[in-house]
Design a protein around this motif. Structure first.
Motif, PDB file in Angstrom:
ATOM      1  N   SER A 125       0.809  -1.204   0.000  1.00 15.41           N
ATOM      2  CA  SER A 125       0.000   0.000   0.000  1.00 15.41           C
ATOM      3  C   SER A 125       0.851   1.266   0.000  1.00 15.41           C
ATOM      4  N   LEU A 126       0.211   2.350  -0.354  1.00 17.82           N
ATOM      5  CA  LEU A 126       0.833   3.663  -0.365  1.00 17.82           C
ATOM      6  C   LEU A 126       0.024   4.601   0.510  1.00 17.82           C
ATOM      7  N   LEU A 127       0.727   5.547   1.122  1.00 21.61           N
ATOM      8  CA  LEU A 127       0.048   6.590   1.882  1.00 21.61           C
ATOM      9  C   LEU A 127      -0.240   7.734   0.915  1.00 21.61           C
ATOM     10  N   VAL A 128      -1.501   8.105   0.791  1.00 24.92           N
ATOM     11  CA  VAL A 128      -1.870   9.107  -0.212  1.00 24.92           C
ATOM     12  C   VAL A 128      -2.766  10.189   0.394  1.00 24.92           C
ATOM     13  N   ILE A 129      -2.773  11.324  -0.299  1.00 23.46           N
ATOM     14  CA  ILE A 129      -3.757  12.377  -0.026  1.00 23.46           C
ATOM     15  C   ILE A 129      -4.619  12.499  -1.281  1.00 23.46           C
TER      16      ILE A 129
ATOM     17  N   TYR B 119      -1.322  -0.672  -4.040  1.00 23.67           N
ATOM     18  CA  TYR B 119      -0.626  -0.334  -5.279  1.00 23.67           C
ATOM     19  C   TYR B 119      -1.551  -0.511  -6.478  1.00 23.67           C
ATOM     20  N   GLY B 120      -2.374  -1.566  -6.426  1.00 22.21           N
ATOM     21  CA  GLY B 120      -3.286  -1.820  -7.535  1.00 22.21           C
ATOM     22  C   GLY B 120      -4.267  -0.678  -7.717  1.00 22.21           C
ATOM     23  N   GLU B 121      -4.814  -0.202  -6.609  1.00 16.97           N
ATOM     24  CA  GLU B 121      -5.765   0.905  -6.671  1.00 16.97           C
ATOM     25  C   GLU B 121      -5.076   2.194  -7.120  1.00 16.97           C
ATOM     26  N   ALA B 122      -3.799   2.325  -6.733  1.00 16.23           N
ATOM     27  CA  ALA B 122      -3.062   3.542  -7.071  1.00 16.23           C
ATOM     28  C   ALA B 122      -2.585   3.547  -8.521  1.00 16.23           C
ATOM     29  N   ASN B 123      -2.653   2.399  -9.154  1.00 17.82           N
ATOM     30  CA  ASN B 123      -2.113   2.231 -10.500  1.00 17.82           C
ATOM     31  C   ASN B 123      -2.574   3.343 -11.459  1.00 17.82           C
ATOM     32  N   LYS B 124      -1.619   4.063 -11.998  1.00 15.85           N
ATOM     33  CA  LYS B 124      -1.855   5.127 -12.985  1.00 15.85           C
ATOM     34  C   LYS B 124      -2.675   6.296 -12.431  1.00 15.85           C
ATOM     35  N   ARG B 125      -2.899   6.320 -11.122  1.00 18.06           N
ATOM     36  CA  ARG B 125      -3.689   7.416 -10.544  1.00 18.06           C
ATOM     37  C   ARG B 125      -2.825   8.347  -9.677  1.00 18.06           C
TER      38      ARG B 125
ATOM     39  N   LYS C 118     -11.231   7.111 -10.221  1.00 22.07           N
ATOM     40  CA  LYS C 118     -11.588   7.348 -11.614  1.00 22.07           C
ATOM     41  C   LYS C 118     -11.207   6.139 -12.452  1.00 22.07           C
ATOM     42  N   LYS C 119     -12.018   5.852 -13.438  1.00 19.91           N
ATOM     43  CA  LYS C 119     -11.754   4.687 -14.276  1.00 19.91           C
ATOM     44  C   LYS C 119     -10.498   4.925 -15.116  1.00 19.91           C
ATOM     45  N   ILE C 120      -9.647   3.927 -15.159  1.00 19.06           N
ATOM     46  CA  ILE C 120      -8.410   4.005 -15.941  1.00 19.06           C
ATOM     47  C   ILE C 120      -8.531   3.069 -17.138  1.00 19.06           C
ATOM     48  N   GLU C 121      -8.198   3.571 -18.288  1.00 21.81           N
ATOM     49  CA  GLU C 121      -8.269   2.720 -19.476  1.00 21.81           C
ATOM     50  C   GLU C 121      -7.247   1.598 -19.397  1.00 21.81           C
ATOM     51  N   ASN C 122      -7.656   0.402 -19.871  1.00 16.81           N
ATOM     52  CA  ASN C 122      -6.797  -0.786 -19.901  1.00 16.81           C
ATOM     53  C   ASN C 122      -6.340  -1.212 -18.519  1.00 16.81           C
ATOM     54  N   ASN C 123      -7.112  -0.831 -17.516  1.00 19.12           N
ATOM     55  CA  ASN C 123      -6.780  -1.262 -16.160  1.00 19.12           C
ATOM     56  C   ASN C 123      -7.780  -2.331 -15.747  1.00 19.12           C
ATOM     57  N   ASN C 124      -7.293  -3.506 -15.455  1.00 14.79           N
ATOM     58  CA  ASN C 124      -8.183  -4.619 -15.116  1.00 14.79           C
ATOM     59  C   ASN C 124      -8.745  -4.515 -13.712  1.00 14.79           C
ATOM     60  N   LEU C 125      -8.174  -3.591 -12.919  1.00 10.63           N
ATOM     61  CA  LEU C 125      -8.619  -3.508 -11.535  1.00 10.63           C
ATOM     62  C   LEU C 125     -10.041  -2.981 -11.457  1.00 10.63           C
ATOM     63  N   ASP C 126     -10.829  -3.612 -10.622  1.00  2.59           N
ATOM     64  CA  ASP C 126     -12.197  -3.175 -10.381  1.00  2.59           C
ATOM     65  C   ASP C 126     -12.249  -2.562  -8.991  1.00  2.59           C
ATOM     66  N   PHE C 127     -12.869  -1.433  -8.847  1.00  4.54           N
ATOM     67  CA  PHE C 127     -12.988  -0.798  -7.535  1.00  4.54           C
ATOM     68  C   PHE C 127     -13.674  -1.729  -6.543  1.00  4.54           C
ATOM     69  N   ASP C 128     -14.366  -2.727  -7.059  1.00  5.39           N
ATOM     70  CA  ASP C 128     -15.032  -3.702  -6.198  1.00  5.39           C
ATOM     71  C   ASP C 128     -14.034  -4.442  -5.322  1.00  5.39           C
ATOM     72  N   SER C 129     -12.740  -4.349  -5.683  1.00  2.00           N
ATOM     73  CA  SER C 129     -11.742  -5.067  -4.897  1.00  2.00           C
ATOM     74  C   SER C 129     -11.363  -4.321  -3.632  1.00  2.00           C
ATOM     75  N   LEU C 130     -11.840  -3.071  -3.472  1.00  2.00           N
ATOM     76  CA  LEU C 130     -11.621  -2.382  -2.203  1.00  2.00           C
ATOM     77  C   LEU C 130     -12.392  -3.122  -1.134  1.00  2.00           C
ATOM     78  N   LEU C 131     -11.747  -3.528  -0.097  1.00  2.00           N
ATOM     79  CA  LEU C 131     -12.375  -4.479   0.805  1.00  2.00           C
ATOM     80  C   LEU C 131     -13.100  -3.845   1.971  1.00  2.00           C
ATOM     81  N   ILE C 132     -12.386  -3.152   2.799  1.00  2.00           N
ATOM     82  CA  ILE C 132     -13.021  -2.751   4.045  1.00  2.00           C
ATOM     83  C   ILE C 132     -13.021  -1.248   4.173  1.00  2.00           C
TER      84      ILE C 132
END
Length: 741
Positions: A637-641, A690-696, A727-741
């Motif tokens: 994970s990353l610490l983000v603002i 990292y997956g959620e942060a990908n390209k964002r 925000k939706k990223i093109e060609n990104n297989n990650l689904d926001f549904d994977s955010l767990l808790i």
């Protein structure tokens, strides 16, 4: 003129002064925990020898003048040369001397042996040692130690003396770190028994018939044994755990920080003084600043907590159980646990990896003399079977501690969670909705606030994707509405973060199915201690229609093993759960799902077994602490603002960054001031994978906290009511549904 040899630079402290501090702490430790089965004289000698290698000119020049020499030999290796093995053989066995040598050599995991440099250093030390006077030691020989005692090798876990070494080396580290931090190595627990008696007296003043209940008396009667106890919500498990710990060193372990914060506040608010109880998780310092308004030394309190010096500590599993990897320097924690009592609550909430860590950890704690109690509302039976398989003894109560009250009448619905029934039942009730994912929770929130019959301010959302500042405020608000005496009404939508240990009591529960354990955990937040005597239902369980519930998949990204979800759904439908659900029925269902026989072919069980196998076969000292921390927490994970927060609070954030990076003398006051500013800054942050942060991530903007730590800016939407929306990223297989808790 007398020549001084220094061990520390800030403030300056001679080797003799530093060693005397170790010996002072040694006396405290020995008086409190003399029953720890070690050779205490050997530990005392380890204290005396451990820093003598600092009597070398290169080290002294570094301390006095800040001059570093790349050819300096690590003092922990040089200290070995002072060990006169010939003399020590008169009082120790060869195995004991080997343990002593290894404890001294590895009390810091640093230094490379170079024979030529080493011999050169010994010549220098011999000259310096002529000026070294210490009333605790007569230096009789300075010579390279014989190879049979130390030859740059290790005492591994296949050696019969492994645990003897672990305890000596671990306790030496405790004494050394406490001396360096100017704190006492251990705080005496002479207060918990009396504090609990006072608690009972206060209850008796309100109700003369008050007494410890059956669960609490079981724990009192079995406080010298390992125990596994099942007790329903509201039975007083916290008090039961504290009664079992009694006047001993104790750790109370829970899975979620929010739950730990609440237990800490409860214990320090009603039972014992704050500075006798530690709170240990990744946000300890900020919570101390938030909670401790009194004039206490927060930095000292924090240091004592981190050094495990307090008599009672409430903590997360990762703060204590990472020793299962047997990484370089793991000995300190296991040595501490050898004279501690550990309570593990909510064990059903841990993932397969963490269950493996618990089983291996309890086995090791048991082998060094520590005690444990698993005190939980539900207990997967296969965990007990695995503990028995690894020869870990424990006692169980003849029956679970439950009552005959019907607290829940359940309607199982073969459909996706939706707002239809929620709206039908919104009649000035306190409603709790629990979703498996953030995305689903946000979706339900959006639907509800659009409804004209519901005031928007009465609908709230809580999950892990709010910045700290907002999440803290939301946790306070949900506790206020969830207070059993609060007659107000409203709707809270949450994820797993609300399902464990929060002392909240709602009138109605609407929840997705995760697994049967999670469902029963969520039930514990509705009619927590009340009997439900009305017609109809107070709990609605949505098990999904054609597709599984949100977050459930037949792959690695599922929040719960797919086979466990499937088995939980099948048994609930097969049993035709509809209406009253007794406490005994809940436990029966858990036993059937989580019996070894039923679970042995699932991927979940395979992962537990593989985790245990890995930990048992990994080479001791193969990994360093940093790598283990990453593996243990599965940190990815990353610490983000969030960008909207960054833009809105830009001036404040940049000012804090600037102030944090100003170089000031390393005084206690400056450290506290810097820590406070850091906590203020982190109030605008959250962790994201990292997956959620990908390209964002906006690479051109970062907040720098020194040389190595950064806070990144996440390009997303953020709303104080919704949290982050990616925000939706093109060609990104990650689904926001994977955010767990």
């Amino acid at each position: 003129m007398k020549i001084e040899f220094y061990a520390k630079s800030n403030p300056k402290e001679t080797i003799q002064q530093h060693t005397d501090k170790l010996l002072k702490n040694y006396k405290i430790l020995n008086e409190l925990y003399y029953k720890v089965p070690i050779n205490w004289n050997l530990l005392k000698d380890a204290c005396i020898y451990h820093d003598l290698g600092k009597i070398n000119s290169k080290f002294q020049n570094k301390i006095l003048y800040g001059k570093r020499n790349e050819n300096e030999v690590a003092h922990n290796l040089l200290s070995l040369a002072f060990i006169n093995t010939k003399l020590l053989k008169e009082k120790y066995s060869e195995d004991d001397i080997k343990i002593l040598a290894h404890a001294v050599a590895y009390h810091h995991e640093r230094g490379i042996y170079d024979k030529e440099l080493y011999e050169e250093e010994l010549k220098d030390i011999k000259e310096n040692a002529k000026e070294f006077k210490y009333d605790k030691l007569e230096i009789t020989r300075i010579k390279e130690i014989p190879a049979k005692y130390f030859s740059k090798d290790r005492i591994y876990d296949d050696n019969e003396n492994f645990y003897n070494y672990v305890l000596i080396k671990g306790l030496l580290n405790r004494l050394d770190y406490a001396a360096s931090g100017d704190i006492e190595v251990e705080q005496k627990n002479d207060f918990l028994r009396e504090s609990l008696s006072n608690l009972m007296l206060s209850w008796k003043n309100l109700n003369p018939k008050s007494h410890w209940n059956e669960l609490q008396n079981f724990m009192i009667n079995n406080k010298e044994k390992n125990t596994i106890v099942i007790a329903q919500t509201g039975m007083g498990k916290t008090e039961a755990g504290l009664l079992w710990i009694d006047n001993n060193k104790g750790f109370f372990i829970l899975p979620l920080k929010s739950a730990i914060n609440e237990i800490y506040k409860r214990i320090t608010g009603n039972i014992v003084f704050k500075n006798k109880v530690g709170l240990l998780h990744s946000d300890t310092f900020s919570k101390y600043i938030e909670y401790e308004k009194e004039e206490i030394d927060i930095q000292k309190y924090y240091n004592e907590t981190k050094q495990l010096s307090l008599a009672l500590t409430v903590c997360t599993l990762d703060q204590i159980f990472d020793f299962v990897y047997r990484y370089r320097d793991f000995e300190l924690k296991l040595a501490t646990l050898s004279y501690s009592k550990i309570v593990i609550d909510e064990i059903q909430m841990y993932s397969s990896n963490l269950v493996a860590y618990i089983i291996v950890g309890l086995k090791m704690i048991n082998e060094v003399g520590g005690k444990f109690s698993i005190l939980t509302a539900t207990f997967p039976k296969f965990i007990g079977d695995l503990l028995k398989k690894y020869n870990v003894n424990f006692v169980e109560s003849e029956k679970p501690f439950i009552n005959n009250q019907i607290r829940h009448k359940v309607k199982v619905l073969e459909e996706d969670l939706n707002v239809k029934r929620i709206l039908e039942n919104y009649k000035e009730n306190k409603i709790l909705i629990v979703c498996n994912t953030v995305k689903k929770a946000q979706s339900i929130y959006n639907e509800l606030v659009k409804n004209k019959d519901i005031e928007k301010q009465r609908v709230n959302l809580l999950h892990s994707k709010f910045i700290r500042k907002d999440r803290n405020e939301k946790e306070i608000k949900i506790m206020e509405l969830g207070d059993k005496d609060n007659k107000d009404f409203g709707i809270w939508i949450g994820t797993q973060v609300v399902e464990a240990s929060l002392d909240i009591d709602f009138d109605l529960l609407f929840t997705e199915l995760s697994d049967i354990n999670g469902f029963f955990q969520r039930l514990g937040r509705c009619y927590r201690k009340r009997e439900f005597k009305e017609e109809g239902y107070n709990c609605y369980l949505y098990v999904g229609k054609e597709k599984p519930c949100s977050g459930i998949r037949n792959n690695e990204r599922s929040i719960i093993d797919y086979d466990i979800f499937k088995a939980s759904k099948e048994i609930l439908l097969k049993e035709k759960i509809d209406g009253s659900l007794s406490e005994q029925k809940k436990l029966d269902l858990i036993d059937r799902i989580y019996s070894t026989e039923n679970i042995k072919d699932t991927k979940y069980y395979e992962k537990v077994i593989e985790g245990i196998r890995y930990l048992n076969t990994i080479d001791a000292y193969e990994l360093d602490k940093k790598e283990v921390r990453k593996r243990f927490r599965d940190i990815n994970s990353l610490l983000v603002i969030p960008l909207p927060v960054y833009e809105r609070e830009y001036k404040i954030i940049k000012k804090l960054e600037e102030e944090i990076n100003v170089k000031k003398p390393s005084t206690k006051e400056n450290k506290i001031e810097k820590s406070k500013k850091l906590e203020l800054l982190k109030a605008y942050t959250l962790n994201i994978s990292y997956g959620e942060a990908n390209k964002r991530i906006k690479d051109e903007e970062t907040i720098n906290l020194g040389k190595f730590e950064k806070i990144y800016i996440l390009d997303c939407d953020y709303d104080i009511d919704l949290g982050i929306v990616l925000k939706k990223i093109e060609n990104n297989n990650l689904d926001f549904d994977s955010l767990l808790i």
